[in-house]
Design a protein around this motif. Structure first.
Motif, short mmCIF file in Angstrom:
data_model
loop_
_atom_site.label_atom_id
_atom_site.label_comp_id
_atom_site.label_asym_id
_atom_site.label_seq_id
_atom_site.Cartn_x
_atom_site.Cartn_y
_atom_site.Cartn_z
N ILE A 84 0.87 -1.16 -0.16
CA ILE A 84 0.02 0.06 0.13
C ILE A 84 0.71 1.21 0.03
O ILE A 84 1.71 1.27 0.88
N ILE A 85 0.61 2.22 -1.14
CA ILE A 85 1.44 3.32 -1.13
C ILE A 85 0.53 4.47 -0.80
O ILE A 85 -0.34 4.71 -1.40
N PRO A 114 5.12 9.48 -15.04
CA PRO A 114 4.86 8.13 -14.76
C PRO A 114 6.47 7.42 -14.01
O PRO A 114 6.31 6.62 -13.37
N GLU A 115 7.27 8.07 -14.71
CA GLU A 115 8.60 7.64 -14.18
C GLU A 115 8.73 7.72 -12.84
O GLU A 115 9.56 7.06 -11.93
N PHE A 116 8.04 8.86 -12.18
CA PHE A 116 8.39 8.81 -10.65
C PHE A 116 7.83 7.94 -9.84
O PHE A 116 8.31 7.16 -9.00
N TYR A 117 6.53 7.34 -10.22
CA TYR A 117 5.95 5.96 -9.70
C TYR A 117 6.99 4.73 -10.01
O TYR A 117 7.07 3.92 -9.02
N GLN A 118 7.50 4.80 -11.07
CA GLN A 118 8.34 3.47 -11.61
C GLN A 118 9.62 3.57 -10.56
O GLN A 118 10.03 2.43 -10.19
N ILE A 119 10.26 4.80 -10.21
CA ILE A 119 11.33 4.53 -9.07
C ILE A 119 10.91 3.87 -7.86
O ILE A 119 11.79 3.03 -7.44
N LEU A 120 9.65 4.21 -7.31
CA LEU A 120 9.19 3.38 -6.04
C LEU A 120 9.00 1.80 -6.44
O LEU A 120 9.36 1.11 -5.78
N LEU A 121 8.35 1.63 -7.61
CA LEU A 121 8.35 0.32 -8.11
C LEU A 121 9.56 -0.54 -8.13
O LEU A 121 9.60 -1.71 -7.59
N ASP A 122 10.52 0.04 -9.07
CA ASP A 122 11.73 -0.59 -9.05
C ASP A 122 12.74 -0.71 -8.07
O ASP A 122 13.41 -1.55 -7.57
N HIS A 143 11.85 -0.59 -4.81
CA HIS A 143 11.57 -1.37 -3.59
C HIS A 143 10.99 -2.98 -4.19
O HIS A 143 10.39 -3.38 -3.38
N GLU A 144 11.21 -3.07 -5.42
CA GLU A 144 10.72 -4.29 -6.01
C GLU A 144 9.20 -4.52 -5.84
O GLU A 144 8.77 -5.67 -5.18
N VAL A 145 8.38 -3.61 -6.08
CA VAL A 145 6.88 -3.58 -5.89
C VAL A 145 6.27 -3.88 -7.01
O VAL A 145 6.54 -3.29 -8.43
N ASN A 146 5.24 -5.01 -7.08
CA ASN A 146 4.65 -5.35 -8.18
C ASN A 146 3.42 -4.20 -8.46
O ASN A 146 2.57 -4.30 -7.73
N ALA A 147 3.48 -3.69 -9.52
CA ALA A 147 2.35 -2.61 -9.75
C ALA A 147 1.00 -3.39 -9.57
O ALA A 147 0.01 -2.62 -8.75
N GLU A 148 0.65 -4.59 -9.96
CA GLU A 148 -0.76 -5.47 -10.14
C GLU A 148 -0.90 -5.66 -8.50
O GLU A 148 -2.12 -6.00 -8.15
N GLU A 149 0.17 -5.86 -7.73
CA GLU A 149 -0.18 -6.31 -6.45
C GLU A 149 0.18 -5.08 -5.14
O GLU A 149 -0.16 -5.20 -4.17
N SER A 150 -0.32 -3.70 -5.75
CA SER A 150 -0.13 -2.66 -4.98
C SER A 150 -1.50 -1.68 -5.02
O SER A 150 -2.11 -1.79 -6.00
N LEU A 151 -1.61 -0.89 -3.81
CA LEU A 151 -2.74 -0.14 -3.97
C LEU A 151 -2.14 1.32 -3.65
O LEU A 151 -1.25 1.50 -2.56
N PHE A 152 -2.63 2.28 -4.34
CA PHE A 152 -2.19 3.70 -4.10
C PHE A 152 -3.43 4.69 -3.51
O PHE A 152 -4.36 4.48 -3.90
N ILE A 153 -2.98 5.57 -2.57
CA ILE A 153 -3.96 6.55 -1.96
C ILE A 153 -3.50 7.93 -2.04
O ILE A 153 -2.39 8.04 -1.57
#
Length: 201
Positions: free
Chosen positions: A5-6, A145-153, A155-165
């Protein structure tokens, strides 16, 4: 299955508002609002969130509006007075998520790298996050989009397994384009209801 959860920070977990400080400068509410809408605008402030230094941002405005120099300089010299309290109802939700042990917790925030340490020092709950990605430090901001990608990459977060608030709908749309399920934050009560509806709480 959501495992991460982000959270956005400003207007979701932390109250920040230039009105708090500028009301001590302006006697007239409409005059204050006009100054904030035409001089120290949201667009101007977002450039500092995107990595421009506070000093550079200030000097640019002083050159454009020399008649407002004192009030422009107050924006960052008295920035601490704009930082309100936490939204404790939302913090309580964050705590429940943390205590459940089911979710990795991160924050993705548009915030100047120079002022963010003041929030870190004031709000102990920021230490609950496994990681916080700050736009000013990365020199890019939501909804890029690249800013979100920084977090995903990072911290090895899978976009499909995450929730953003986030409270800003443009940021929600950007996250969803990356495959991140999102909740548009309006208040803690509504957030709690939505999290219960999708069996997160």
């Amino acid at each position: 299955m959501i495992n991460t959860i982000i959270f956005d920070l400003g207007a979701v977990l932390i109250d920040w508002n230039p009105h708090y400080m500028y009301r001590t400068i302006f006697n007239d509410e409409e005059e204050m609002k006009n100054f904030l809408a035409t001089v120290t605008t949201s667009d101007w402030n977002e450039e500092q969130d995107a990595g421009r230094t506070l000093a550079e941002g200030t000097e640019i405005l002083v050159q454009q509006f020399p008649e407002h120099e004192a009030n422009i300089r107050a924006f960052y010299t008295r920035w601490d007075e704009m930082l309100g309290d936490a939204f404790w109802d939302t913090v309580e939700i964050l705590k429940e998520l943390k205590d459940s042990g089911k979710y990795r917790l991160y924050a993705l925030t548009n915030w100047s790298a120079e002022t963010f340490p003041k929030a870190l020092a004031k709000f102990e709950f920021l230490s609950w996050f496994e990681g916080i990605v700050v736009s000013g430090a990365e020199k890019m901001r939501k909804p890029t989009p690249e800013f979100y990608q920084i977090l995903l990459d990072r911290h090895e977060v899978n976009a499909e397994e995450s929730l953003f608030i986030d409270d800003n709908y443009r940021n929600i749309l950007a996250a969803e384009k990356l495959g991140i399920k999102s909740i548009h934050f309006t208040n803690a009560e509504a957030l709690r209801a939505e999290l219960k509806a999708i069996k997160i709480l």
